[in-house]
Design a protein around this motif. Structure first.
Motif: not given
Ligand SMILES: [Zn+2]
Length: 190
Positions: A153, A156, A158, A174, A177
């Motif tokens: 992502c 963030c 991830v 992701c 988000c």
């Molecule tokens: Zn994210």
């Protein structure tokens, strides 16, 4: 450092992957024979999507081996493959649209017929424009895969996840988000 055995093992893995990929290659000529079917599949509304909610169905969902690292070279290859096939389909779609417009272009004496055709063409031009933008996005995504900067992502950090990426191979966020951004967007303009 790479040993000879490593190189050999890699080659074997690649050969196996290629074997696995064969069924999809076989399925292609059938698809190609019916361009209108492809067009309908691409335009199919979300609600009718079956296994994977994806604009393209001609791939085998990736099953990582136990302990396999996320976005190792095999996984990156898998997504590059999906993206390049999708790109090819879009290019063919753009070509078809152009040819269709060239074939259909006629001077209707009736202004109503002309208006209908102009409306049709403007819809097709918008579709083509959308397809071209998508192709550009695919190219940018493939570039990121080549730089091994893919699958995480942007907001963030991830892991975006294999299933989400198979449904949206150009995704850069992701689900969380993305959803948050969409909510903010709605609040801003709603
Ligand atoms: Zn994210």
């Amino acid at each position: 450092m790479k040993t000879k055995a490593d190189v050999k093992a890699k080659a074997e893995v690649k050969a196996k992957a290629e074997l696995k990929a064969k069924p999809e290659v076989k399925a292609k000529p059938e698809l190609k024979a019916k361009p209108e079917v492809i067009a309908k599949t691409v335009a199919r509304p979300k609600s009718k999507a079956r296994v994977v909610d994806s604009p393209f169905k001609n791939f085998i969902p990736y099953e990582p081996k136990r302990g396999e690292a996320y976005m190792d070279s095999k996984q990156l290859d898998h997504f590059r493959d999906i993206l390049l096939k999708w790109r090819q389909e879009l290019m063919e779609e753009v070509d078809r649209t152009v040819h269709h417009m060239q074939d259909e272009a006629a001077n209707f004496p009736d202004p109503a017929d002309r208006a209908t055709q102009e409306e049709e063409f403007s819809i097709e031009l918008r579709t083509r424009d959308r397809e071209r933008r998508l192709i550009k996005k695919i190219d940018q995504t493939v570039e990121r895969i080549d730089k091994e900067d893919y699958g995480y992502c942007d907001t963030c950090g991830v892991e975006i996840g294999l299933r989400r990426l198979e449904a949206r191979p150009t995704a850069t966020q992701c689900v969380d988000c993305k959803t948050l951004d969409e909510i903010k967007e709605r609040q801003l303009h709603g």
